[in-house]
Design an enzyme around this catalytic site. Structure first.
Site, mmCIF file in Angstrom:
data_model
loop_
_atom_site.group_PDB
_atom_site.id
_atom_site.type_symbol
_atom_site.label_atom_id
_atom_site.label_comp_id
_atom_site.label_asym_id
_atom_site.label_seq_id
_atom_site.Cartn_x
_atom_site.Cartn_y
_atom_site.Cartn_z
ATOM 1 N N ARG A 256 0.861 -1.179 0.000
ATOM 2 C CA ARG A 256 0.000 0.000 0.000
ATOM 3 C C ARG A 256 0.897 1.228 0.000
ATOM 4 O O ARG A 256 1.430 1.612 1.033
ATOM 5 C CB ARG A 256 -0.898 -0.022 1.255
ATOM 6 C CG ARG A 256 -2.066 0.957 1.217
ATOM 7 C CD ARG A 256 -2.693 1.077 2.597
ATOM 8 N NE ARG A 256 -1.864 1.905 3.457
ATOM 9 C CZ ARG A 256 -1.747 1.762 4.772
ATOM 10 N NH1 ARG A 256 -2.412 0.813 5.395
ATOM 11 N NH2 ARG A 256 -0.972 2.562 5.469
ATOM 12 N N HIS A 260 -3.707 4.497 4.606
ATOM 13 C CA HIS A 260 -4.848 3.574 4.734
ATOM 14 C C HIS A 260 -6.096 4.231 4.143
ATOM 15 O O HIS A 260 -6.796 3.653 3.321
ATOM 16 C CB HIS A 260 -5.071 3.218 6.208
ATOM 17 C CG HIS A 260 -6.407 2.606 6.478
ATOM 18 N ND1 HIS A 260 -6.746 1.350 6.033
ATOM 19 C CD2 HIS A 260 -7.502 3.087 7.135
ATOM 20 C CE1 HIS A 260 -7.993 1.078 6.402
ATOM 21 N NE2 HIS A 260 -8.469 2.108 7.063
ATOM 22 N N TYR A 269 4.167 5.644 11.312
ATOM 23 C CA TYR A 269 4.479 4.246 11.596
ATOM 24 C C TYR A 269 5.392 3.546 10.583
ATOM 25 O O TYR A 269 5.734 2.399 10.758
ATOM 26 C CB TYR A 269 3.191 3.433 11.788
ATOM 27 C CG TYR A 269 2.152 3.570 10.668
ATOM 28 C CD1 TYR A 269 2.264 2.810 9.507
ATOM 29 C CD2 TYR A 269 1.063 4.434 10.798
ATOM 30 C CE1 TYR A 269 1.321 2.908 8.489
ATOM 31 C CE2 TYR A 269 0.112 4.540 9.783
ATOM 32 C CZ TYR A 269 0.242 3.793 8.634
ATOM 33 O OH TYR A 269 -0.695 3.893 7.637
#
Lengths: 369, 335
Positions: A256, A260, A269
């Site tokens: 990805r 998100h 993160y």
């Protein structure tokens, strides 16, 4: 997480070189040049859809958008392996799949604009309304496939889900049921390495595809950024399903590249090194290189594709901006098929309440702000 | 024909399987064994293992695969073996079954029937005697019904399966062996509506509302009260969602007194909703505040003491006495 425990099937390397794969080669031997170009065009358009929708969110036209940047090959390769009769149970991120099934841009965007909870008619596209509850749809796909067996149909269902979903009980229950009833369902897992902020290593200490054999379900791991390999792998699974072979599990190893959703901040993160590493494996770049080197793609074809992508993006933008707000009383619709006196009473009362505002300014016409 | 409640349900399932090839049954132990209560006895033998499906032990999957079957046009009837086993399937029921029709703006129908043996009084261990109906009544998109007698069990099951909405069908398991006359061939078109409450005993002094297993208890209470010259009107709700308020309002407007009884705990149970609604809509007719006679807000107790939890004839009559302001009633409830 190490994936070395299972072979990663690949047909086109990150640098665009066609390589042989003993299992997958036969499943793409029929592809002509136009089909190969179409796969690239699909990815190009879907990337454009994704960029346009992301921009619309930034401009306040969409409430939210879940980017699929980086996952184009996984989505296009898998959906293009299916027949129209095959039924798809997607998640909210399968917007590239929806495009390939013929979904209008408006039907893709309604949910993200906040005007509806679903878009297309599932029976028109043979594609369920996207699922938000993680993993839930794997059971629906399994049940649908059980129904195909009962109906004596040589067709299949395919469930999309992510690496995070593989921790959900429903996904495991789905594999138990699919194996027990030998349901013609394809479990198509896009391992994009991140479930919002949680790395795939938190979900599993073994390759995700390694779990399925424990349920008696054959599986394979495929390069999810290699559209040709994904197409072949899905054809392998679809062939098994159509010929009475029962369920299969595919882990498409992808990444990805975006957030998100547009509400997420991945810099909290994950680092840039990882992004650069996966950027080098980009699904579009490698297909373009492969096609160009093979003499299957020229400037003329590329500009035609770009023009088509522009047109789709324009359609998307127009659909988004021209969405009418739903009627207030539409919230009461379709809750039940048959009459429901209590809900009807609530509706009547709210209608009477709204009528108190008739003639006043639109801003004062009821509804919580 | 005299049938027990289990036999009536069995007959209803059999009829549905005969009438509609899209009806399939799913559940644990429903096939070869015929169900732990023998409700599905003989159905697998007669209709085949493809229509009466013994599933692996996973309630979420029983419901979730039924959703997929419904997507394909089937009309699944799921059995949850015991009330307390429904929670693993709760997410599928609440997030999918209940909402898919609205989510898809009517494109996809979820004509599931989910059969749930419920309630206590059978001396079982934990998780086998619960009354979870309020969770489902609270969830829009579902219909919730509970028959109290064999005829209703048969008719309402057929209506539930024929319904294009999802229906939770709560079976009063302690009444499973109660026998009564059942007309199997009466057409559904002339039957009372699935959503209709019914006055099962006429009365003039107090309106007593109940459903499922406690309807029998309520009728017995009415008989006992009649011996003391108190006339109780008993209403069997039959449908818990939607609740049919019309007969309840009509009754309360005559009696001015309302007692509601159920096995489920009191807080936010059906009694709370009915008391609130009747107070809103019949306030000027009420002589006293509505009275609830319910299970306590406790985890279901061990079977040796379940009789203290379950409303029985005496507790219901105590509630009736309270509604009538009789001096022997339990006092202090207004504190």
């Amino acid at each position: 997480m190490a994936h070395s425990a299972m072979p990663l099937h690949q047909l086109v390397t990150a640098s665009g070189t066609r390589v042989a794969d003993e299992l997958l080669d036969e499943f793409v031997s029929d592809l002509d040049d136009q089909t190969l170009r179409n796969l690239y065009e699909d990815m190009l358009i879907v990337r454009r859809i994704d960029a346009e929708a992301t921009a619309l969110q930034r401009q306040g036209q969409l409430a939210l958008w879940p980017p699929l940047l980086g996952q184009e090959a996984s989505q296009i390769g898998s959906v293009r392996a299916l027949e129209h009769d095959d039924f798809i149970f997607p998640t909210y991120r399968e917007n590239g799949v929806a495009y390939c099934r013929g979904a209008s841009m408006g039907s893709v965007l309604g949910v993200w604009r906040g005007v509806s909870n679903s878009g297309w008619d599932p029976y028109e596209l043979n594609m369920a309304t996207p699922q938000i509850i993680i993993g839930s749809q794997t059971l629906h796909a399994t049940g649908y496939a059980m129904g195909l067996v009962l109906d004596g149909k040589e067709s299949l269902s395919l469930a999309y889900f992510g690496d995070g979903a593989t921790s959900q009980g429903d996904v495991h229950e789905a594999m138990v049921f699919a194996a027990s009833f030998q349901a013609p369902v394809v479990f198509f897992c896009q391992n994009n390495h991140w479930a919002i902020s949680e790395p795939v290593g938190l979900q599993s200490h073994v390759p995700l595809a390694g779990r399925a054999p424990g349920y008696g379900i054959p599986s394979l791991q495929v390069d999810g950024n290699d559209v040709l390999a994904v197409l072949a792998a899905t054809r392998w699974a679809a062939h098994r399903a159509r010929t009475g072979g029962g369920p299969s599990f595919i882990e498409a190893v992808t990444y990805r590249m975006g957030a998100h959703t547009t509400a997420d901040d991945p810099t909290r993160y994950r680092g840039v090194t990882e992004l650069e590493e996966w950027g080098a494996k980009d699904p579009l770049t490698r297909m373009r290189t492969f096609l160009t080197n093979a003499g299957k793609l020229d400037d003329e074809a590329e500009s035609a594709m770009a023009a088509k992508a522009d047109a789709v993006a324009a359609e998307l933008r127009a659909a988004c901006i021209n969405f009418p707000d739903p009627e207030p009383l539409s919230v009461f619709e379709h809750v039940y098929v048959d009459d429901h006196p209590i809900l009807a009473r609530q509706r009547d009362h709210y209608l009477a309440y709204l009528s108190l505002f008739e003639g006043s300014s639109p801003a004062a016409q009821g509804g919580a702000s | 024909m005299k049938l027990s409640l289990t036999q009536a349900i069995n007959a209803g399932l059999r009829r549905a399987l005969e009438d509609d090839p899209k009806v399939v049954l799913l559940g644990e132990d429903i096939g070869t064994l015929g169900g732990v209560f023998r409700v599905t006895d003989g159905l697998m033998k007669d209709f085949g293992s493809h229509r009466v499906i013994d599933t692996p032990l996973a309630e979420s999957a029983i419901i979730g695969t039924a959703v997929g079957l419904a997507y394909r046009g089937f009309r699944p009837v799921c059995e949850i073996q015991f009330d307390g086993f429904i929670y693993p399937g709760f997410d599928q029921i609440v997030s999918q079954v209940a909402k898919l029709h609205a989510r898809t703006r009517g494109a996809v129908r979820m004509p599931l029937t989910i059969r749930v043996p419920f309630g206590g009084g059978i001396g079982s261990p934990e998780h086998h005697s619960e009354s979870p109906e309020a969770y489902f009544v609270h969830t829009s998109g579902l219909r919730v019904i509970s028959p109290s007698n064999p005829q209703d069990a048969y008719t309402m099951l057929r209506q539930a399966i024929a319904s294009d909405d999802p229906v939770l069908y709560f079976e009063p398991k302690r009444r499973y062996h109660a026998k009564d006359e059942v007309m199997l061939d009466a057409p559904l078109s002339t039957a009372p509506l699935m959503g209709a409450a019914r006055v099962v005993a006429a009365g003039t002094d107090v309106t007593l509302v109940s459903y499922g297993p406690l309807v029998r208890t309520a009728l017995d209470a009415a008989s006992a009260a009649a011996a003391e010259g108190i006339s109780i009107e008993v209403i069997d709700l039959r449908s818990l969602s939607p609740i049919d308020y019309l007969p309840v309002m009509e009754s309360v407007r005559r009696t001015g007194r309302l007692v509601i009884s159920h096995e489920a705990g009191q807080t936010l149970g059906l009694g709370a909703e009915i008391a609130a609604t009747i107070t809103e809509r019949c306030f000027n007719y009420l002589e006293v505040a509505p009275v609830r006679v319910t299970g306590f807000d406790i985890p279901y107790p061990p079977s040796k003491v379940e009789k203290h939890h379950l409303p029985d004839l005496d507790r219901i009559l105590d509630g009736v006495d309270r509604a009538l302001g009789r001096p022997n009633s339990h006092s202090g409830m207004e504190d």
